[in-house]
Every structure is written in C-alpha cells, then in structure tokens.
Design an enzyme around this catalytic site. Structure first.
Site, PDB file in Angstrom:
ATOM      1  CG  HIS A 180      -2.040  -0.965   1.149  1.00 48.45           C
ATOM      2  ND1 HIS A 180      -2.559  -1.628   2.250  1.00 48.45           N
ATOM      3  CD2 HIS A 180      -2.761  -1.409   0.082  1.00 48.45           C
ATOM      4  CE1 HIS A 180      -3.539  -2.409   1.867  1.00 48.45           C
ATOM      5  NE2 HIS A 180      -3.680  -2.305   0.557  1.00 48.45           N
ATOM      6  CD  GLU A 238      -0.554   0.330   4.752  1.00 45.20           C
ATOM      7  OE1 GLU A 238       0.150  -0.685   4.608  1.00 45.20           O
ATOM      8  OE2 GLU A 238      -1.793   0.296   4.861  1.00 45.20           O
ATOM      9  CG  HIS A 281      -0.119  -4.166   5.532  1.00 51.02           C
ATOM     10  ND1 HIS A 281      -0.818  -3.680   4.451  1.00 51.02           N
ATOM     11  CD2 HIS A 281       0.261  -5.430   5.198  1.00 51.02           C
ATOM     12  CE1 HIS A 281      -0.863  -4.604   3.505  1.00 51.02           C
ATOM     13  NE2 HIS A 281      -0.214  -5.679   3.933  1.00 51.02           N
ATOM     14  CD  GLU A 286      -2.174  -3.314   9.449  1.00 48.35           C
ATOM     15  OE1 GLU A 286      -1.816  -2.152   9.718  1.00 48.35           O
ATOM     16  OE2 GLU A 286      -2.843  -3.622   8.455  1.00 48.35           O
TER      17      GLU A 286
END
Length: 232
Positions: free
Chosen positions: A45, A48, A152, A205
């Site tokens: 992404h 990020e 992420h 994450e």
C-alpha cells in the site's frame, strides 16, 4: 549475520529486478544466498511508506545478503511516489490477487484510521490484472518461501492464522497484540492467496507513530530478530 549500525548511510545488499510497475519503475528484491525460507515485504500500500522506512533502516545495518531471508522493500513504488494507497491505476494491490473470493466490487478505504471508509479503490479489472501483482506472485513462486511477512500500518497488531514462532518473536519486538483475524473481509488479498496455497502469511501492522520513533523503538530489535531467524 553481523550487525553494523554505523553503516546505515546506504543499502549495501545486492538487489535484483523481478518486474516493472505500471509507470515503468523497476520492481526489485533482495535475494537470499541459499534456500529461501522467509520473504519479508513492505509497502504494498503506497500510503504506508513507514514500512519501507523501517525495513530499509534495519537492513542497512548489514553488509551481506541473508542466507534464508529475501526482502521486497517496496512492492508498490508508484503508489509510494504518488502518495496513493493503490498503484498508478488506482488498484488496491492487496485486493488484486487471484483468490477464490476475489470480487469486482469497489474497495473502500479510510483516509485516517478513525475516518469512515469513504475512499474507493478498484480491485482491478480481473484477478492479477496489475503488473505489480503478477510480478510478486512470480517472485513468490520462484522463491517458494515457507513464510511471507507482509508489513502494513498503522493498526498496531500482528495478524496471522496461528501464533507461530515468528509471530511470537514479532509480538516480543513490537509489543503489539497477536490477532487471528483482522476483523473485516479481505477478498483478493495476499493473505487469502497464501492460505489457499497452504503457505504461512503473517501481517505485521506497525503501530501509528512518527518514522524516527518507529526506528528508535523497534529498529534494532527488528534487525536482530531477522538475524536470528536467518541463523535458524
């Protein structure tokens, strides 16, 4: 692996091309020198970029490629350069994998973690429609790692189907909880693609914090965890 923190000015590890992005940017990875058991990847992404920052800073403390760990520093370079979550075609690459649950509906996302999902991206015109997705799948099939660690941000948890040794190591380093499910559907995701192929996929994450603080708190511990995993 020898840890040399004073050498972080440049990335000294060998990189190889594995494909090309929509806008023609080379997609590069850091190969391992022996049998690849783990692939660590960042920034699928584009919004990020802290994942690339932390991974790069950690790897720049080493002068030799890892024996059993390969790395993708940035799986979506066009998105990072443009400041967009998706690639240059507006596709969320983490919904573009050829899975049994891929669907053509728009992919909602948030501008910030607390906001409603009011930004719509595309899952692609078809499964694996994007060159970045196809190249990453080809790389995974070539390397055939036992585990993929996908980085992420900024939810602050470790999402994986099972609490394995690498998950416990990440919990210790980052001090964030393990969750067996992220809590919302992810059709066409890398995690689903891996699950359907009986391959372990762990989603890290990162917690929400400034880049320098991320590195200050977690950089050395993350680098040391990678070095330990490589020596197993």
């Amino acid at each position: 692996m020898k840890f040399e923190p004073e050498t972080r000015g440049i990335l000294r590890l060998e990189t190889l091309a594995y494909g090309t992005s929509v806008l023609g940017c080379p997609l590069r990875y850091i190969p391992c020198t022996d049998r690849c058991r783990l692939l660590v990847m960042a920034a699928i992404h584009g919004e990020e970029p802290e994942t690339t920052f932390l991974l790069s800073r950690s790897l720049r403390a080493f002068s030799q490629n890892f024996k059993s760990i390969a790395f993708v520093l940035c799986a979506n370079p066009d998105g990072v350069a443009l400041g967009t979550r998706g690639n240059a075609n507006g596709v969320d690459l983490n919904r573009n994998f050829a899975t049994s649950n891929w669907n053509a509906g728009a992919v909602p996302s948030r501008s910030v973690l607390e906001a409603p999902r009011d930004t719509l991206l595309s899952p692609g015109t078809a499964p694996a429609s994007e060159p970045e997705t196809r190249a990453l799948v080809s790389l995974i099939e070539k390397l055939d790692p036992e585990t993929i660690l996908s980085m992420h941000a900024p939810i602050g948890c470790i999402d994986a189907p099972a609490e394995t040794e690498i998950v416990r190591g990440l919990v210790d380093v980052f001090g964030i909880p393990y969750v067996p499910d992220i809590g919302y559907p992810t059709p066409g995701s890398l995690g689903t693609w891996c699950s359907e192929r009986k391959k372990e996929c762990v989603t890290l994450e990162l917690p929400r914090m400034p880049l320098e603080l991320l590195f200050e708190r977690f950089g050395r511990g993350f680098a040391e965890l990678l070095a330990v995993r490589d020596d197993l």
